[in-house]
Design a protein around this motif. Sequence first.
Motif, PDB file in Angstrom:
ATOM      1  N   GLN A 294      39.761  34.844  36.027  1.00  0.00           N
ATOM      2  CA  GLN A 294      40.561  35.962  35.533  1.00  0.00           C
ATOM      3  C   GLN A 294      41.069  36.793  36.709  1.00  0.00           C
ATOM      4  OE1 GLN A 294      41.222  37.091  32.124  1.00  0.00           O
ATOM      5  NE2 GLN A 294      42.623  38.430  33.201  1.00  0.00           N
ATOM      6  N   ARG A 295      40.205  37.064  37.690  1.00  0.00           N
ATOM      7  CA  ARG A 295      40.594  37.828  38.876  1.00  0.00           C
ATOM      8  C   ARG A 295      41.540  37.043  39.775  1.00  0.00           C
ATOM      9  NH1 ARG A 295      37.381  42.292  40.722  1.00  0.00           N
ATOM     10  NH2 ARG A 295      38.946  42.348  42.388  1.00  0.00           N
ATOM     11  N   LEU A 296      41.320  35.735  39.880  1.00  0.00           N
ATOM     12  CA  LEU A 296      42.046  34.939  40.867  1.00  0.00           C
ATOM     13  C   LEU A 296      43.410  34.458  40.389  1.00  0.00           C
ATOM     14  CD1 LEU A 296      39.012  32.834  42.105  1.00  0.00           C
ATOM     15  CD2 LEU A 296      40.294  34.448  43.514  1.00  0.00           C
ATOM     16  N   VAL A 297      43.494  34.068  39.109  1.00  0.00           N
ATOM     17  CA  VAL A 297      44.760  33.515  38.616  1.00  0.00           C
ATOM     18  C   VAL A 297      45.312  34.259  37.406  1.00  0.00           C
ATOM     19  CG1 VAL A 297      44.294  31.205  39.497  1.00  0.00           C
ATOM     20  CG2 VAL A 297      43.601  31.783  37.178  1.00  0.00           C
ATOM     21  N   GLY A 298      44.550  35.259  36.913  1.00  0.00           N
ATOM     22  CA  GLY A 298      45.072  36.078  35.821  1.00  0.00           C
ATOM     23  C   GLY A 298      44.713  35.619  34.429  1.00  0.00           C
ATOM     24  N   ARG A 299      43.843  34.599  34.310  1.00  0.00           N
ATOM     25  CA  ARG A 299      43.381  34.190  32.983  1.00  0.00           C
ATOM     26  C   ARG A 299      41.978  33.603  33.086  1.00  0.00           C
ATOM     27  NH1 ARG A 299      45.148  28.475  31.671  1.00  0.00           N
ATOM     28  NH2 ARG A 299      45.899  27.569  33.635  1.00  0.00           N
ATOM     29  N   ALA A 300      41.166  33.921  32.084  1.00  0.00           N
ATOM     30  CA  ALA A 300      39.793  33.421  32.043  1.00  0.00           C
ATOM     31  C   ALA A 300      39.788  32.020  31.461  1.00  0.00           C
ATOM     32  CB  ALA A 300      38.922  34.349  31.202  1.00  0.00           C
ATOM     33  N   THR A 301      39.264  31.067  32.209  1.00  0.00           N
ATOM     34  CA  THR A 301      39.146  29.699  31.724  1.00  0.00           C
ATOM     35  C   THR A 301      37.727  29.205  31.972  1.00  0.00           C
ATOM     36  OG1 THR A 301      39.925  28.811  33.844  1.00  0.00           O
ATOM     37  CG2 THR A 301      41.576  29.160  32.121  1.00  0.00           C
ATOM     38  N   GLY A 302      37.230  28.403  31.058  1.00  0.00           N
ATOM     39  CA  GLY A 302      35.894  27.846  31.191  1.00  0.00           C
ATOM     40  C   GLY A 302      35.947  26.338  31.325  1.00  0.00           C
ATOM     41  N   GLU A 303      34.765  25.727  31.520  1.00  0.00           N
ATOM     42  CA  GLU A 303      34.707  24.265  31.607  1.00  0.00           C
ATOM     43  C   GLU A 303      33.351  23.791  31.070  1.00  0.00           C
ATOM     44  OE1 GLU A 303      32.504  22.898  33.901  1.00  0.00           O
ATOM     45  OE2 GLU A 303      32.021  24.859  34.703  1.00  0.00           O
TER      46      GLU A 303
ATOM     47  N   PRO B 223      49.461  36.653  43.874  1.00  0.00           N
ATOM     48  CA  PRO B 223      49.872  37.076  45.223  1.00  0.00           C
ATOM     49  C   PRO B 223      49.061  38.245  45.766  1.00  0.00           C
ATOM     50  CG  PRO B 223      51.796  36.675  43.842  1.00  0.00           C
ATOM     51  CD  PRO B 223      50.602  36.591  42.942  1.00  0.00           C
ATOM     52  N   GLN B 224      48.812  39.260  44.945  1.00  0.00           N
ATOM     53  CA  GLN B 224      48.088  40.422  45.437  1.00  0.00           C
ATOM     54  C   GLN B 224      46.638  40.089  45.776  1.00  0.00           C
ATOM     55  OE1 GLN B 224      49.240  39.950  42.386  1.00  0.00           O
ATOM     56  NE2 GLN B 224      47.934  40.846  40.781  1.00  0.00           N
ATOM     57  N   VAL B 225      46.057  39.142  45.052  1.00  0.00           N
ATOM     58  CA  VAL B 225      44.679  38.723  45.337  1.00  0.00           C
ATOM     59  C   VAL B 225      44.649  37.870  46.600  1.00  0.00           C
ATOM     60  CG1 VAL B 225      42.664  37.509  44.423  1.00  0.00           C
ATOM     61  CG2 VAL B 225      44.113  38.848  42.883  1.00  0.00           C
ATOM     62  N   ALA B 226      45.660  37.021  46.773  1.00  0.00           N
ATOM     63  CA  ALA B 226      45.754  36.240  48.009  1.00  0.00           C
ATOM     64  C   ALA B 226      45.792  37.158  49.220  1.00  0.00           C
ATOM     65  CB  ALA B 226      46.996  35.351  47.971  1.00  0.00           C
ATOM     66  N   ASP B 227      46.555  38.229  49.124  1.00  0.00           N
ATOM     67  CA  ASP B 227      46.661  39.168  50.246  1.00  0.00           C
ATOM     68  C   ASP B 227      45.334  39.875  50.485  1.00  0.00           C
ATOM     69  OD1 ASP B 227      49.306  38.390  50.339  1.00  0.00           O
ATOM     70  OD2 ASP B 227      50.070  40.210  49.371  1.00  0.00           O
ATOM     71  N   GLU B 228      44.650  40.249  49.411  1.00  0.00           N
ATOM     72  CA  GLU B 228      43.352  40.927  49.536  1.00  0.00           C
ATOM     73  C   GLU B 228      42.321  40.036  50.220  1.00  0.00           C
ATOM     74  OE1 GLU B 228      39.661  42.482  46.675  1.00  0.00           O
ATOM     75  OE2 GLU B 228      41.569  41.859  45.773  1.00  0.00           O
ATOM     76  N   LEU B 229      42.371  38.739  49.915  1.00  0.00           N
ATOM     77  CA  LEU B 229      41.366  37.811  50.407  1.00  0.00           C
ATOM     78  C   LEU B 229      41.779  37.079  51.683  1.00  0.00           C
ATOM     79  CD1 LEU B 229      40.298  36.199  46.995  1.00  0.00           C
ATOM     80  CD2 LEU B 229      39.163  38.052  48.239  1.00  0.00           C
ATOM     81  N   GLY B 230      42.967  37.351  52.177  1.00  0.00           N
ATOM     82  CA  GLY B 230      43.422  36.688  53.400  1.00  0.00           C
ATOM     83  C   GLY B 230      43.760  35.228  53.204  1.00  0.00           C
ATOM     84  N   LEU B 231      44.154  34.866  51.984  1.00  0.00           N
ATOM     85  CA  LEU B 231      44.464  33.476  51.663  1.00  0.00           C
ATOM     86  C   LEU B 231      45.971  33.282  51.536  1.00  0.00           C
ATOM     87  CD1 LEU B 231      41.704  32.934  48.954  1.00  0.00           C
ATOM     88  CD2 LEU B 231      41.782  31.828  51.207  1.00  0.00           C
TER      89      LEU B 231
END
Length: 513
Positions: free
Chosen positions: A169-178, A225-233
Amino acid sequence: MGDETRYLIGADLGTTAVKVGLFDTSGRAVAVDTVEHTLITPATGVVEQSPDAYWEAFRTCLLRVLDAAGIDRTAILAMSLSVQGETLALLDEDGNPMGNFIVWMDTRAQAEAEQINEWFSADEILSHTGQGPIISLYPAAKILWLRRHRPDDFARTSKVALLEDWFFQRLVGRATGEPSLWCSSYMLDIQTGTWWPEMLERLGLDEGKLPPVLPSGTSLGQILPQVADELGLPRTLTLVQGGLDTACGTIGVGNVAPGTFSESTGALITVCTMADAPVFDPGGELACFSGVEPGRYLLNMGAKGGIMFRWLRDQAFADELAAEQAGGPVAYEVMDELAAGVAPGADGLVLLPHFEGAGAPDTNQYGKGLLYGLNLQHTRAHVARAFLEASAMNVRRMVDYTEAATGQRVEEVRCLGGASKSPLWCQIKADVLGRRVVTMQNTQDAAALGAAFLAGVGAGVWEGVEQAAEATGAGGIERTFEPDPANRAAYDKALERYDLLVGAIKPIAKELY
């Protein structure tokens, strides 16, 4: 990218620590780091963690790894997650947690577990979940507890999630399970791969409040994009559906097909082997989980492990821990040195390692830790030795049970997890098991590497995890520990004491709780 080196990230979200590994597509670890976090335990049976603590440990660890690697970050293709099982969160309509996560070790839902076992027979539970009667550790019991004790929060919950789901959810904007994580929720049918409607009805849970369940290794698209910038990715990074930490660790040491056994001692001890079809244990102790490879199943048993040794370090070796933090020797290594000076059997001192409940093959949610045999000759060194030996005896009971349930003889056990750093602990396990124990070349980073394998599958580097393990040589042995015949008699006696204590305590554990 032509012929330039490409990279994958595997993040292992453990119970008490986060490990992040950056690997190239040959399986070589370029940089790996670990950040510990401390659980919130305000009362007996209550074990929680704040979302911020998980995220900050992950962020700090990831940034350290990227800084240490010194690579062109645009060459990082994908990232996936290896995650502790059963840790539960309620999310609001914006995907934000409604309070702390309830960690898998939490046992407050004992009454709810007993209620579920009254609703469904052991045979019904086994046929739908691959597991024995539910205990308080598992999400269905925790959900029923939340519904009963936090009805307002439960009513306004938009999504019931596990730790992995919230990270996506934090990384791609949706909660997914497996499946490898949700299969131990007691809500996902292991045979159909769909939600068990009768269980959801009893829990009062709408299926629409559960995340979509996607196969491990499924590409989820690019990082926000904003999470990528926060994490340096890089903003081009692909996120890939991950897997249970136990499952990731097994594939990280090449345990990808039936016939191989691995043992992991992190916060939890697990003994694992693979199967091509579901295996249903009528005794309910050998759990059958969905694997991270389609059509594969993970047969496993779990009990408390390194979490109790960490407790001993923090409580009885606080000075050594402070010295380590000031630049001195590692506290665990000091504990090992002291324990090594004590003869096998710890001079009659025996520990039942049932912290926050007994695990397999003696499952009992009312179990407690017990140190038996103390006398005036015993020292901290004896206690440290007893803790190491207790985990080995628990592993011995799990291996013996697995052999009986599957008909497979265990000749060799691949050892991974934090405890595999300790030659003493590995030798104790070999002596107690009476079997060869081996550590692998990637033992320390196995779960993170397994997650990186999934990342590579999602990014198209490999067709599946078996190909990834074969291509990278994930099954390479680093060190072998053979049982020492000179210690056999001492451990036979210690095992006899251990078995007697387990048998004596189990019938009265609830009354003593």
